[in-house]
Write a protein that holds these residues in place. Sequence first.
Motif, PDB file in Angstrom:
ATOM      1  N   LEU A   1       7.277  -7.137  -6.826  1.00 54.64           N
ATOM      2  CA  LEU A   1       8.605  -6.543  -6.622  1.00 54.64           C
ATOM      3  C   LEU A   1       8.747  -5.239  -7.393  1.00 54.64           C
ATOM      4  CD1 LEU A   1      10.845  -9.752  -6.670  1.00 54.64           C
ATOM      5  CD2 LEU A   1       9.971  -8.480  -4.695  1.00 54.64           C
ATOM      6  N   ARG A   2       8.208  -5.186  -8.605  1.00 58.86           N
ATOM      7  CA  ARG A   2       8.255  -3.930  -9.371  1.00 58.86           C
ATOM      8  C   ARG A   2       7.442  -2.846  -8.677  1.00 58.86           C
ATOM      9  NH1 ARG A   2       6.766  -6.662 -13.869  1.00 58.86           N
ATOM     10  NH2 ARG A   2       4.997  -5.269 -14.243  1.00 58.86           N
ATOM     11  N   LEU A   3       6.289  -3.235  -8.153  1.00 56.50           N
ATOM     12  CA  LEU A   3       5.437  -2.262  -7.471  1.00 56.50           C
ATOM     13  C   LEU A   3       6.128  -1.715  -6.230  1.00 56.50           C
ATOM     14  CD1 LEU A   3       1.644  -2.556  -6.943  1.00 56.50           C
ATOM     15  CD2 LEU A   3       3.073  -2.025  -5.000  1.00 56.50           C
ATOM     16  N   LEU A   4       6.822  -2.600  -5.500  1.00 57.01           N
ATOM     17  CA  LEU A   4       7.476  -2.166  -4.263  1.00 57.01           C
ATOM     18  C   LEU A   4       8.700  -1.295  -4.530  1.00 57.01           C
ATOM     19  CD1 LEU A   4       7.231  -5.413  -2.091  1.00 57.01           C
ATOM     20  CD2 LEU A   4       5.744  -3.403  -2.053  1.00 57.01           C
ATOM     21  N   ASP A   5       9.227  -1.363  -5.723  1.00 54.59           N
ATOM     22  CA  ASP A   5      10.344  -0.485  -6.078  1.00 54.59           C
ATOM     23  C   ASP A   5       9.882   0.941  -6.307  1.00 54.59           C
ATOM     24  OD1 ASP A   5      12.331  -2.343  -5.835  1.00 54.59           O
ATOM     25  OD2 ASP A   5      12.293  -2.947  -7.948  1.00 54.59           O
ATOM     26  N   LEU A   6       8.573   1.125  -6.416  1.00 58.83           N
ATOM     27  CA  LEU A   6       8.003   2.456  -6.606  1.00 58.83           C
ATOM     28  C   LEU A   6       7.160   2.772  -5.371  1.00 58.83           C
ATOM     29  CD1 LEU A   6       6.871   2.046 -10.302  1.00 58.83           C
ATOM     30  CD2 LEU A   6       8.742   3.469  -9.476  1.00 58.83           C
ATOM     31  N   PRO A   7       7.090   4.013  -4.999  1.00 59.78           N
ATOM     32  CA  PRO A   7       7.800   5.142  -5.567  1.00 59.78           C
ATOM     33  C   PRO A   7       9.240   5.226  -5.056  1.00 59.78           C
ATOM     34  CG  PRO A   7       6.462   5.859  -3.751  1.00 59.78           C
ATOM     35  CD  PRO A   7       6.222   4.380  -3.899  1.00 59.78           C
ATOM     36  N   ALA A   8      10.074   5.806  -5.887  1.00 63.92           N
ATOM     37  CA  ALA A   8      11.464   6.032  -5.495  1.00 63.92           C
ATOM     38  C   ALA A   8      11.639   7.502  -5.127  1.00 63.92           C
ATOM     39  CB  ALA A   8      12.390   5.645  -6.638  1.00 63.92           C
ATOM     40  N   GLY A   9      12.636   7.787  -4.346  1.00 63.51           N
ATOM     41  CA  GLY A   9      12.890   9.174  -3.972  1.00 63.51           C
ATOM     42  C   GLY A   9      13.057   9.327  -2.486  1.00 63.51           C
ATOM     43  N   GLU A  10      13.514  10.507  -2.080  1.00 65.50           N
ATOM     44  CA  GLU A  10      13.799  10.778  -0.679  1.00 65.50           C
ATOM     45  C   GLU A  10      12.875  11.824  -0.082  1.00 65.50           C
ATOM     46  OE1 GLU A  10      16.091   9.443   1.548  1.00 65.50           O
ATOM     47  OE2 GLU A  10      16.187   7.873   0.033  1.00 65.50           O
ATOM     48  N   ASP A  11      11.867  12.286  -0.843  1.00 69.68           N
ATOM     49  CA  ASP A  11      10.940  13.247  -0.247  1.00 69.68           C
ATOM     50  C   ASP A  11       9.996  12.504   0.691  1.00 69.68           C
ATOM     51  OD1 ASP A  11       8.089  12.963  -1.859  1.00 69.68           O
ATOM     52  OD2 ASP A  11       9.821  12.418  -3.090  1.00 69.68           O
ATOM     53  N   ALA A  12       9.352  13.266   1.559  1.00 70.56           N
ATOM     54  CA  ALA A  12       8.579  12.664   2.646  1.00 70.56           C
ATOM     55  C   ALA A  12       7.471  11.746   2.133  1.00 70.56           C
ATOM     56  CB  ALA A  12       7.985  13.762   3.529  1.00 70.56           C
ATOM     57  N   ARG A  13       6.746  12.163   1.107  1.00 72.43           N
ATOM     58  CA  ARG A  13       5.629  11.350   0.624  1.00 72.43           C
ATOM     59  C   ARG A  13       6.121  10.082  -0.044  1.00 72.43           C
ATOM     60  NH1 ARG A  13       1.243  15.301  -2.159  1.00 72.43           N
ATOM     61  NH2 ARG A  13       0.209  13.291  -2.433  1.00 72.43           N
ATOM     62  N   ALA A  14       7.231  10.152  -0.771  1.00 69.75           N
ATOM     63  CA  ALA A  14       7.768   8.948  -1.398  1.00 69.75           C
ATOM     64  C   ALA A  14       8.216   7.943  -0.338  1.00 69.75           C
ATOM     65  CB  ALA A  14       8.933   9.315  -2.318  1.00 69.75           C
ATOM     66  N   LEU A  15       8.846   8.436   0.722  1.00 69.41           N
ATOM     67  CA  LEU A  15       9.271   7.549   1.810  1.00 69.41           C
ATOM     68  C   LEU A  15       8.064   6.926   2.498  1.00 69.41           C
ATOM     69  CD1 LEU A  15      12.136   9.729   3.339  1.00 69.41           C
ATOM     70  CD2 LEU A  15      12.412   7.602   2.036  1.00 69.41           C
ATOM     71  N   ARG A  16       7.005   7.712   2.694  1.00 65.91           N
ATOM     72  CA  ARG A  16       5.780   7.189   3.306  1.00 65.91           C
ATOM     73  C   ARG A  16       5.157   6.117   2.424  1.00 65.91           C
ATOM     74  NH1 ARG A  16       0.774  10.791   2.502  1.00 65.91           N
ATOM     75  NH2 ARG A  16       1.091   9.809   0.462  1.00 65.91           N
ATOM     76  N   ASP A  17       5.056   6.401   1.138  1.00 63.88           N
ATOM     77  CA  ASP A  17       4.394   5.469   0.229  1.00 63.88           C
ATOM     78  C   ASP A  17       5.146   4.142   0.151  1.00 63.88           C
ATOM     79  OD1 ASP A  17       2.686   7.558  -0.140  1.00 63.88           O
ATOM     80  OD2 ASP A  17       3.276   7.987  -2.202  1.00 63.88           O
ATOM     81  N   LYS A  18       6.467   4.213   0.126  1.00 67.14           N
ATOM     82  CA  LYS A  18       7.246   2.983   0.073  1.00 67.14           C
ATOM     83  C   LYS A  18       7.062   2.177   1.360  1.00 67.14           C
ATOM     84  CE  LYS A  18      11.783   1.091  -1.054  1.00 67.14           C
ATOM     85  NZ  LYS A  18      11.222   0.267  -2.144  1.00 67.14           N
TER      86      LYS A  18
ATOM     87  N   LEU B   1       3.516   0.511   1.286  1.00 63.88           N
ATOM     88  CA  LEU B   1       3.412  -0.636   0.383  1.00 63.88           C
ATOM     89  C   LEU B   1       4.187  -1.832   0.914  1.00 63.88           C
ATOM     90  CD1 LEU B   1       3.742   1.213  -3.053  1.00 63.88           C
ATOM     91  CD2 LEU B   1       1.651   0.368  -1.963  1.00 63.88           C
ATOM     92  N   GLU B   2       5.382  -1.574   1.426  1.00 62.75           N
ATOM     93  CA  GLU B   2       6.176  -2.677   1.983  1.00 62.75           C
ATOM     94  C   GLU B   2       5.453  -3.331   3.162  1.00 62.75           C
ATOM     95  OE1 GLU B   2       8.837  -4.215   1.140  1.00 62.75           O
ATOM     96  OE2 GLU B   2      10.046  -2.933  -0.158  1.00 62.75           O
ATOM     97  N   LEU B   3       4.849  -2.511   4.018  1.00 65.33           N
ATOM     98  CA  LEU B   3       4.174  -3.069   5.189  1.00 65.33           C
ATOM     99  C   LEU B   3       2.918  -3.845   4.782  1.00 65.33           C
ATOM    100  CD1 LEU B   3       4.523  -3.077   8.302  1.00 65.33           C
ATOM    101  CD2 LEU B   3       2.760  -1.297   8.363  1.00 65.33           C
ATOM    102  N   LEU B   4       2.183  -3.344   3.796  1.00 64.20           N
ATOM    103  CA  LEU B   4       0.983  -4.048   3.334  1.00 64.20           C
ATOM    104  C   LEU B   4       1.338  -5.437   2.818  1.00 64.20           C
ATOM    105  CD1 LEU B   4      -0.930  -1.193   1.471  1.00 64.20           C
ATOM    106  CD2 LEU B   4      -1.695  -2.370   3.536  1.00 64.20           C
ATOM    107  N   TYR B   5       2.376  -5.529   2.020  1.00 64.75           N
ATOM    108  CA  TYR B   5       2.740  -6.831   1.458  1.00 64.75           C
ATOM    109  C   TYR B   5       3.418  -7.719   2.493  1.00 64.75           C
ATOM    110  CZ  TYR B   5       4.905 -10.421  -1.425  1.00 64.75           C
ATOM    111  OH  TYR B   5       5.307 -11.637  -1.944  1.00 64.75           O
ATOM    112  N   SER B   6       4.198  -7.124   3.391  1.00 63.47           N
ATOM    113  CA  SER B   6       4.946  -7.913   4.364  1.00 63.47           C
ATOM    114  C   SER B   6       4.055  -8.503   5.448  1.00 63.47           C
ATOM    115  CB  SER B   6       6.036  -7.054   5.014  1.00 63.47           C
ATOM    116  OG  SER B   6       6.975  -7.843   5.698  1.00 63.47           O
ATOM    117  N   THR B   7       2.901  -7.866   5.725  1.00 56.28           N
ATOM    118  CA  THR B   7       2.032  -8.313   6.808  1.00 56.28           C
ATOM    119  C   THR B   7       0.684  -8.849   6.341  1.00 56.28           C
ATOM    120  OG1 THR B   7       1.020  -6.131   7.114  1.00 56.28           O
ATOM    121  CG2 THR B   7       3.038  -6.610   8.366  1.00 56.28           C
TER     122      THR B   7
END
Length: 313
Positions: free
Chosen positions: A132-149, A152-158
């Motif tokens: 859960l801590r890992l998925l909270d990072l990275p934070a931010g609204e720039d394109a790379r931060a949105l991609r990274d989040k 990571l969410e998709l890797l853990y969710s699937t």
Amino acid sequence: MAQAGDSQNPLRQAVAAYLDHLTVERGTARNTVDGYSRDLRRYADHLAEAGVNDLRQVSSDHVVAFGVAMRRGHGDRPALAPSSAARALSAVRGLHRFAHAEGWTGDDPARDVRPPSLTRRLPKALPLGDVLRLLDLPAGEDARALRDKALLELLYSTGARISEATGLDVDDVDRDDRTVVLDGKGGRQRLVPFGRPAREALDAYLVRGRPALVAKGRGTGALFVNARGGRLSRQGAWQVLKSAAERAGITAPVSPHTLRHSFATHLLEGGADVRVVQELLGHASVTTTQVYTLVTVNTLREVYATTHPRALG
């Protein structure tokens, strides 16, 4: 796949034909074929040093000697890790089995040569709090931060392999049904659901992140895009995971499969049937999936030993 000079070397011709067979007829994963190619180059070099350049000249002693050389090292070549040495011997066995089936050799000298049994290593899963801590990072609204989040969410969710995630196209994801089509090993496809947090992260990335990244390239259907507008590589995705783990203060070793292992372990700890987890992970055999049940049993033992009043009695 044949190299210059192979036309004069029956052994290397056979190796090239076997690798083509794996790729074209068996649909073997590219990474596996590449690994076998390296292993069989080592084998061809080993046989050449023994004066052998034709599979018909190979005896079981040659195969055994190669296995020993891989485990112990030979000359200026270092020893391979046990798992790598076992894979090399598996590649050699496959080559000889193929050559015998094609009628190129009168027998199969590797048939009775078995790789040494390996100590089964348990997959390393992160505790839920670390995930859960890992998925909270990275934070931010720039394109790379949105991609990274989203990644990571998709890797853990699937439970997807990193190579499966980076191979996704936008059309492979159905955000309404919350499902994704993953291309697994051996060309096997599977449909895997994902959770609401992953959908929210994907929505944010696809609307506010991906368009900015794609604009820097020549256009691509890839779901996850790098800073130059092309498909994100496996190495790039692994770096995203590694960087997020460091920023989250996770001290346990993190590998490209960390979120996949965590996905499987947490499902089983939650009561999921091992056969269901097998399908979600895309394992051809349930035996591969059952290693995760060992992890959960070990966890139960640890909790019991540290909490039950009579555990040490």
